[in-house]
Design a protein around this motif. Structure first.
Motif, PDB file in Angstrom:
ATOM      1  N   TYR A  90      -0.649 -28.568 -28.657  1.00  0.00           N
ATOM      2  CA  TYR A  90      -0.533 -27.916 -29.956  1.00  0.00           C
ATOM      3  C   TYR A  90      -1.475 -28.603 -30.942  1.00  0.00           C
ATOM      4  O   TYR A  90      -2.129 -29.594 -30.603  1.00  0.00           O
ATOM      5  N   ASP A  91      -1.558 -28.085 -32.159  1.00  0.00           N
ATOM      6  CA  ASP A  91      -2.505 -28.589 -33.163  1.00  0.00           C
ATOM      7  C   ASP A  91      -3.890 -28.758 -32.531  1.00  0.00           C
ATOM      8  O   ASP A  91      -4.510 -29.818 -32.616  1.00  0.00           O
ATOM      9  N   ILE A  92      -4.370 -27.710 -31.913  1.00  0.00           N
ATOM     10  CA  ILE A  92      -5.654 -27.757 -31.215  1.00  0.00           C
ATOM     11  C   ILE A  92      -6.765 -27.682 -32.267  1.00  0.00           C
ATOM     12  O   ILE A  92      -7.014 -26.621 -32.839  1.00  0.00           O
ATOM     13  N   GLU A  93      -7.384 -28.836 -32.530  1.00  0.00           N
ATOM     14  CA  GLU A  93      -8.411 -28.950 -33.571  1.00  0.00           C
ATOM     15  C   GLU A  93      -9.773 -28.470 -33.088  1.00  0.00           C
ATOM     16  O   GLU A  93     -10.540 -27.902 -33.868  1.00  0.00           O
ATOM     17  N   GLU A  94     -10.101 -28.761 -31.834  1.00  0.00           N
ATOM     18  CA  GLU A  94     -11.375 -28.362 -31.224  1.00  0.00           C
ATOM     19  C   GLU A  94     -11.048 -27.719 -29.888  1.00  0.00           C
ATOM     20  O   GLU A  94     -10.079 -28.115 -29.238  1.00  0.00           O
ATOM     21  N   GLU A  95     -11.860 -26.729 -29.479  1.00  0.00           N
ATOM     22  CA  GLU A  95     -11.609 -26.086 -28.194  1.00  0.00           C
ATOM     23  C   GLU A  95     -11.254 -27.137 -27.148  1.00  0.00           C
ATOM     24  O   GLU A  95     -11.957 -28.127 -26.991  1.00  0.00           O
ATOM     25  N   LEU A  96     -10.154 -26.919 -26.461  1.00  0.00           N
ATOM     26  CA  LEU A  96      -9.626 -27.882 -25.495  1.00  0.00           C
ATOM     27  C   LEU A  96      -9.903 -27.379 -24.089  1.00  0.00           C
ATOM     28  O   LEU A  96      -9.485 -26.283 -23.721  1.00  0.00           O
ATOM     29  N   ALA A  97     -10.640 -28.163 -23.317  1.00  0.00           N
ATOM     30  CA  ALA A  97     -10.929 -27.834 -21.918  1.00  0.00           C
ATOM     31  C   ALA A  97     -10.351 -28.950 -21.061  1.00  0.00           C
ATOM     32  O   ALA A  97     -10.686 -30.122 -21.247  1.00  0.00           O
ATOM     33  N   VAL A  98      -9.444 -28.587 -20.167  1.00  0.00           N
ATOM     34  CA  VAL A  98      -8.800 -29.585 -19.304  1.00  0.00           C
ATOM     35  C   VAL A  98      -8.848 -29.142 -17.851  1.00  0.00           C
ATOM     36  O   VAL A  98      -8.802 -27.957 -17.546  1.00  0.00           O
ATOM     37  N   MET A  99      -8.965 -30.136 -16.981  1.00  0.00           N
ATOM     38  CA  MET A  99      -8.787 -29.892 -15.553  1.00  0.00           C
ATOM     39  C   MET A  99      -7.316 -30.148 -15.270  1.00  0.00           C
ATOM     40  O   MET A  99      -6.745 -31.127 -15.765  1.00  0.00           O
ATOM     41  N   VAL A 100      -6.701 -29.260 -14.492  1.00  0.00           N
ATOM     42  CA  VAL A 100      -5.279 -29.371 -14.171  1.00  0.00           C
ATOM     43  C   VAL A 100      -5.129 -29.440 -12.669  1.00  0.00           C
ATOM     44  O   VAL A 100      -5.692 -28.625 -11.944  1.00  0.00           O
ATOM     45  N   PHE A 101      -4.372 -30.438 -12.214  1.00  0.00           N
ATOM     46  CA  PHE A 101      -4.111 -30.627 -10.785  1.00  0.00           C
ATOM     47  C   PHE A 101      -2.612 -30.500 -10.561  1.00  0.00           C
ATOM     48  O   PHE A 101      -1.821 -31.178 -11.219  1.00  0.00           O
ATOM     49  N   PHE A 102      -2.215 -29.604  -9.660  1.00  0.00           N
ATOM     50  CA  PHE A 102      -0.805 -29.397  -9.316  1.00  0.00           C
ATOM     51  C   PHE A 102      -0.543 -29.933  -7.913  1.00  0.00           C
ATOM     52  O   PHE A 102      -1.342 -29.722  -7.006  1.00  0.00           O
ATOM     53  N   ALA A 103       0.590 -30.598  -7.758  1.00  0.00           N
ATOM     54  CA  ALA A 103       0.985 -31.072  -6.422  1.00  0.00           C
ATOM     55  C   ALA A 103       2.488 -30.856  -6.257  1.00  0.00           C
ATOM     56  O   ALA A 103       3.257 -31.337  -7.073  1.00  0.00           O
ATOM     57  N   PRO A 104       2.897 -30.117  -5.217  1.00  0.00           N
ATOM     58  CA  PRO A 104       2.061 -29.339  -4.299  1.00  0.00           C
ATOM     59  C   PRO A 104       1.374 -28.196  -5.056  1.00  0.00           C
ATOM     60  O   PRO A 104       1.526 -28.087  -6.270  1.00  0.00           O
ATOM     61  N   ALA A 105       0.669 -27.341  -4.341  1.00  0.00           N
ATOM     62  CA  ALA A 105      -0.057 -26.243  -4.967  1.00  0.00           C
ATOM     63  C   ALA A 105       0.884 -25.420  -5.852  1.00  0.00           C
ATOM     64  O   ALA A 105       2.061 -25.209  -5.505  1.00  0.00           O
ATOM     65  N   GLU A 106       0.366 -24.977  -6.991  1.00  0.00           N
ATOM     66  CA  GLU A 106       1.171 -24.188  -7.936  1.00  0.00           C
ATOM     67  C   GLU A 106       1.675 -22.919  -7.258  1.00  0.00           C
ATOM     68  O   GLU A 106       0.934 -22.233  -6.565  1.00  0.00           O
ATOM     69  N   SER A 107       2.951 -22.640  -7.484  1.00  0.00           N
ATOM     70  CA  SER A 107       3.539 -21.435  -6.869  1.00  0.00           C
ATOM     71  C   SER A 107       3.565 -20.283  -7.847  1.00  0.00           C
ATOM     72  O   SER A 107       3.335 -20.434  -9.007  1.00  0.00           O
TER      73      SER A 107
END
Length: 107
Positions: A90-107
């Motif tokens: 929240y309170d995203i001041e500048e465009e936010l780009a994130v890598m997201v890793f799920f374990a196990p694979a996202e269902s």
């Protein structure tokens, strides 16, 4: 066995072409990964996931609430969120780009 060598710039370009906020670029049974981008001022619609998550902030500035914790996040931040924990940016001041890793694979 699968091996991929990826560049963040290529992933961001593929995500942009997809037009999606979340762009999955890897899926194996034990893990999945994607790029997640939120514009400045955007609302993060996430709800808790069944999988553990690891975030790596590629760029941008925001705050993140996860469970009872609340922190400023910016480029190079690494955030672990356990399965089932309520969380969002929240309170995203500048465009936010994130890598997201799920374990196990996202269902």
């Amino acid at each position: 066995m699968q091996t991929d060598f990826l560049q963040i710039s290529q992933l961001e370009e593929s995500q942009k072409k997809s037009g999606k906020r979340y762009f999955e670029f890897l899926r194996v049974p034990d893990m999945s990964a994607g790029m997640y981008t939120l514009a400045a001022g955007a609302t993060d619609p996430q709800s808790p996931h069944k999988e553990d998550e690891l975030y790596y902030v590629v760029r941008g500035k925001a705050r993140m609430k996860a469970g009872n914790e609340d922190h400023a996040v910016a480029q190079s931040a690494v955030i672990f969120v356990a399965a089932g924990v309520e969380h969002r940016f929240y309170d995203i001041e500048e465009e936010l780009a994130v890598m997201v890793f799920f374990a196990p694979a996202e269902s």
